[in-house]
Design a protein around this motif. Structure first.
Motif, PDB file in Angstrom:
ATOM      1  N   LEU A 294       0.817  -1.215   0.000  1.00  0.00           N
ATOM      2  CA  LEU A 294       0.000   0.000   0.000  1.00  0.00           C
ATOM      3  C   LEU A 294       0.851   1.266   0.000  1.00  0.00           C
ATOM      4  N   GLU A 295       2.015   1.194  -0.664  1.00  0.00           N
ATOM      5  CA  GLU A 295       2.881   2.351  -0.826  1.00  0.00           C
ATOM      6  C   GLU A 295       2.753   2.856  -2.252  1.00  0.00           C
ATOM      7  N   TRP A 296       2.763   4.174  -2.418  1.00  0.00           N
ATOM      8  CA  TRP A 296       2.788   4.754  -3.753  1.00  0.00           C
ATOM      9  C   TRP A 296       4.201   4.606  -4.313  1.00  0.00           C
ATOM     10  N   GLU A 297       4.298   4.071  -5.531  1.00  0.00           N
ATOM     11  CA  GLU A 297       5.602   3.728  -6.102  1.00  0.00           C
ATOM     12  C   GLU A 297       5.639   4.040  -7.590  1.00  0.00           C
ATOM     13  N   CYS A 298       6.713   4.686  -7.998  1.00  0.00           N
ATOM     14  CA  CYS A 298       6.914   4.945  -9.419  1.00  0.00           C
ATOM     15  C   CYS A 298       7.216   3.626 -10.121  1.00  0.00           C
ATOM     16  N   PRO A 299       6.471   3.251 -11.163  1.00  0.00           N
ATOM     17  CA  PRO A 299       6.706   1.979 -11.850  1.00  0.00           C
ATOM     18  C   PRO A 299       8.000   1.981 -12.667  1.00  0.00           C
ATOM     19  N   GLN A 300       8.588   3.139 -12.881  1.00  0.00           N
ATOM     20  CA  GLN A 300       9.800   3.216 -13.696  1.00  0.00           C
ATOM     21  C   GLN A 300      11.081   3.172 -12.869  1.00  0.00           C
ATOM     22  N   CYS A 301      11.188   4.018 -11.841  1.00  0.00           N
ATOM     23  CA  CYS A 301      12.419   4.041 -11.042  1.00  0.00           C
ATOM     24  C   CYS A 301      12.207   3.513  -9.623  1.00  0.00           C
ATOM     25  N   HIS A 302      10.952   3.164  -9.299  1.00  0.00           N
ATOM     26  CA  HIS A 302      10.587   2.594  -7.992  1.00  0.00           C
ATOM     27  C   HIS A 302      10.779   3.576  -6.833  1.00  0.00           C
ATOM     28  N   ASN A 303      10.734   4.847  -7.130  1.00  0.00           N
ATOM     29  CA  ASN A 303      10.740   5.874  -6.093  1.00  0.00           C
ATOM     30  C   ASN A 303       9.494   5.741  -5.226  1.00  0.00           C
ATOM     31  N   LYS A 304       9.661   5.762  -3.899  1.00  0.00           N
ATOM     32  CA  LYS A 304       8.547   5.675  -2.963  1.00  0.00           C
ATOM     33  C   LYS A 304       8.444   6.901  -2.070  1.00  0.00           C
ATOM     34  N   ASP A 305       9.255   7.885  -2.334  1.00  0.00           N
ATOM     35  CA  ASP A 305       9.266   9.096  -1.520  1.00  0.00           C
ATOM     36  C   ASP A 305       8.115  10.007  -1.965  1.00  0.00           C
ATOM     37  N   LYS A 306       7.106  10.145  -1.100  1.00  0.00           N
ATOM     38  CA  LYS A 306       5.933  10.947  -1.445  1.00  0.00           C
ATOM     39  C   LYS A 306       6.285  12.406  -1.721  1.00  0.00           C
ATOM     40  N   ASN A 307       7.397  12.850  -1.124  1.00  0.00           N
ATOM     41  CA  ASN A 307       7.812  14.234  -1.338  1.00  0.00           C
ATOM     42  C   ASN A 307       8.435  14.447  -2.713  1.00  0.00           C
ATOM     43  N   LYS A 308       8.680  13.337  -3.418  1.00  0.00           N
ATOM     44  CA  LYS A 308       9.317  13.435  -4.726  1.00  0.00           C
ATOM     45  C   LYS A 308       8.424  12.866  -5.829  1.00  0.00           C
ATOM     46  N   MET A 309       7.135  12.954  -5.606  1.00  0.00           N
ATOM     47  CA  MET A 309       6.179  12.539  -6.629  1.00  0.00           C
ATOM     48  C   MET A 309       4.900  13.363  -6.489  1.00  0.00           C
ATOM     49  N   THR A 310       4.178  13.489  -7.558  1.00  0.00           N
ATOM     50  CA  THR A 310       2.876  14.154  -7.559  1.00  0.00           C
ATOM     51  C   THR A 310       1.834  13.133  -7.986  1.00  0.00           C
ATOM     52  N   VAL A 311       0.888  12.861  -7.085  1.00  0.00           N
ATOM     53  CA  VAL A 311      -0.175  11.895  -7.359  1.00  0.00           C
ATOM     54  C   VAL A 311      -1.512  12.613  -7.233  1.00  0.00           C
ATOM     55  N   ILE A 312      -2.294  12.588  -8.289  1.00  0.00           N
ATOM     56  CA  ILE A 312      -3.578  13.278  -8.302  1.00  0.00           C
ATOM     57  C   ILE A 312      -4.709  12.246  -8.372  1.00  0.00           C
ATOM     58  N   ARG A 313      -5.609  12.293  -7.385  1.00  0.00           N
ATOM     59  CA  ARG A 313      -6.791  11.444  -7.398  1.00  0.00           C
ATOM     60  C   ARG A 313      -7.986  12.243  -6.892  1.00  0.00           C
ATOM     61  N   ARG A 314      -9.181  11.810  -7.280  1.00  0.00           N
ATOM     62  CA  ARG A 314     -10.379  12.502  -6.821  1.00  0.00           C
ATOM     63  C   ARG A 314     -10.916  11.854  -5.540  1.00  0.00           C
ATOM     64  N   THR A 315     -11.047  12.648  -4.503  1.00  0.00           N
ATOM     65  CA  THR A 315     -11.729  12.239  -3.281  1.00  0.00           C
ATOM     66  C   THR A 315     -12.544  13.427  -2.793  1.00  0.00           C
ATOM     67  N   CYS A 316     -13.661  13.137  -2.109  1.00  0.00           N
ATOM     68  CA  CYS A 316     -14.567  14.202  -1.646  1.00  0.00           C
ATOM     69  C   CYS A 316     -15.055  15.073  -2.798  1.00  0.00           C
ATOM     70  N   GLY A 317     -15.048  14.531  -4.021  1.00  0.00           N
ATOM     71  CA  GLY A 317     -15.522  15.288  -5.163  1.00  0.00           C
ATOM     72  C   GLY A 317     -14.488  16.209  -5.777  1.00  0.00           C
ATOM     73  N   TYR A 318     -13.284  16.238  -5.212  1.00  0.00           N
ATOM     74  CA  TYR A 318     -12.265  17.162  -5.708  1.00  0.00           C
ATOM     75  C   TYR A 318     -10.978  16.423  -6.040  1.00  0.00           C
ATOM     76  N   LEU A 319     -10.257  16.912  -7.031  1.00  0.00           N
ATOM     77  CA  LEU A 319      -8.937  16.385  -7.335  1.00  0.00           C
ATOM     78  C   LEU A 319      -7.950  16.900  -6.302  1.00  0.00           C
ATOM     79  N   GLY A 320      -7.145  16.008  -5.764  1.00  0.00           N
ATOM     80  CA  GLY A 320      -6.183  16.425  -4.754  1.00  0.00           C
ATOM     81  C   GLY A 320      -4.997  15.493  -4.698  1.00  0.00           C
ATOM     82  N   GLU A 321      -3.985  15.869  -3.911  1.00  0.00           N
ATOM     83  CA  GLU A 321      -2.763  15.082  -3.802  1.00  0.00           C
ATOM     84  C   GLU A 321      -2.309  15.015  -2.349  1.00  0.00           C
ATOM     85  N   ASN A 322      -3.251  14.672  -1.447  1.00  0.00           N
ATOM     86  CA  ASN A 322      -2.905  14.718  -0.024  1.00  0.00           C
ATOM     87  C   ASN A 322      -2.454  13.374   0.549  1.00  0.00           C
ATOM     88  N   PHE A 323      -2.354  12.337  -0.273  1.00  0.00           N
ATOM     89  CA  PHE A 323      -1.981  10.991   0.165  1.00  0.00           C
ATOM     90  C   PHE A 323      -2.887  10.551   1.315  1.00  0.00           C
TER      91      PHE A 323
END
Length: 339
Positions: A294-323
């Motif tokens: 259940l870790e966010w991971e870059c499929p290319q370089c396998h980076n798992k540092d949330k501070n070094k990636m931008t992930v956008i998903r919709r929750t609460c009706g809004y697009l956000g990146e709060n992990f």
């Protein structure tokens, strides 16, 4: 005997009450009071309706659900009115930008807001989650199955009738609100899993389903999903939103246009979700995956540092990146494409 039955019963419905002041297109949300559906186990904020596994339900036991629901709707009404009365006497000076300078109203300095709480100017919301799980437990099938649909519509119409009745009796606005309850969906599922064990398609997922939504794991095409969920939006007078998961359609704008046109013609409020992620380590521009831990991971370089990636998903009706919390991360990971 009752104790033995109760020990084996699983959650059936969560009904939350959220007092919201919705005025002139603006919304001032007050504290959420959780009054869940219910039987004997009660804490200060969590109440449950428990039922045996569906295959063991008699007609009498099924009707008991509706009886208990009536009792808990009465509790929800009391909780909502307590919140309403708590707001009476509030002075406009507590938030001048809202009450004095026009964001909500233009009252005088230190003028009570009481007149805005009546005659339909404000709305008190009865919120709900887990229609899918409730239907699954009561009927044994998803609410997209005709058997389940009949139950789910009956349930939703009863909740709506409660709001309409309260409005007539009090002269105060009441609305049925399809709440996303993003944190609550996880918290309730975890509480129930600890108390009642693993229940297939209910507590085994790690989350409860948003409002009336189709189970995020269920394979259904975008147009059918919108068509199905539109009938619940008509009942959910206090707010509702539907969505579909789609791939990146930058090279197929015609398909995107078809979806938008279908939304316009068939459903009052809907959105589509697509992936727009970026890895700041290797420059990968695509979908950041959720791995087995259940870790966010870059499929290319396998980076798992949330501070070094931008992930956008919709929750609460809004697009956000709060992990998101564990439950919401599980839900996001379970989402299937609808197009």
């Amino acid at each position: 005997t009752t104790r033995k039955i109760m020990a084996s019963w699983g959650l059936i419905l969560k009904v939350s009450t959220q007092a919201q002041i919705s005025m002139m297109g603006q919304r001032t949300a007050t504290r959420m009071i959780i009054m869940n559906a219910i039987c004997t186990l009660v804490t200060s904020v969590v109440r449950r309706v428990m039922i045996p596994p569906v295959e063991n339900l008699s007609m009498l036991e099924k009707e008991k659900f509706w009886t208990l629901l009536e009792e808990r709707l009465a509790l929800c009404f009391d909780a909502l009115m307590a919140r309403h009365h708590a707001l009476e006497g509030t002075l406009s000076s507590v938030s001048p930008i809202h009450w004095q300078y026009g964001a909500i109203a233009r009252l005088g300095k230190d003028e009570p807001i009481d007149k805005l709480l009546h005659d339909g100017y404000s709305t008190i919301s009865l919120g709900y989650i887990g229609v899918y799980e409730t239907t699954k437990l009561m009927t044994g099938v998803s609410h997209t199955n005709p058997k389940g649909t009949n139950f789910a519509l009956r349930l939703m119409k009863r909740l709506r009738l409660a709001c309409d009745t309260w409005k007539l009796e009090t002269g105060i606005g009441f609305g049925l609100y399809g709440t996303p309850a993003e944190s609550l969906c996880y918290r309730f599922a975890e509480i129930d899993k600890k108390k009642f064990g693993v229940i297939k398609d209910v507590t085994d997922k790690g989350y409860y389903t948003n409002s009336y939504h189709v189970d995020v794991r269920e394979k259904i095409d975008a147009f059918e999903k919108f068509r199905f969920e539109s009938q619940f939006q008509k009942i959910s007078s206090g707010g509702a939103i539907s969505y579909v998961e789609i791939p990146n359609l930058r090279n197929n704008l015609g398909a995107l246009e078809d979806v938008v046109k279908f939304i316009y013609e068939n459903i009052q409020y809907a959105e589509f979700n697509t992936k727009s992620d970026y890895c700041h380590v290797c420059g990968y521009d695509g979908e950041i995956i959720i791995n087995d831990d259940l870790e966010w991971e870059c499929p290319q370089c396998h980076n798992k540092d949330k501070n070094k990636m931008t992930v956008i998903r919709r929750t609460c009706g809004y697009l956000g990146e709060n992990f998101w919390n564990v439950g919401k991360t599980k839900e996001i990971n379970s989402r299937v494409l609808h197009l």
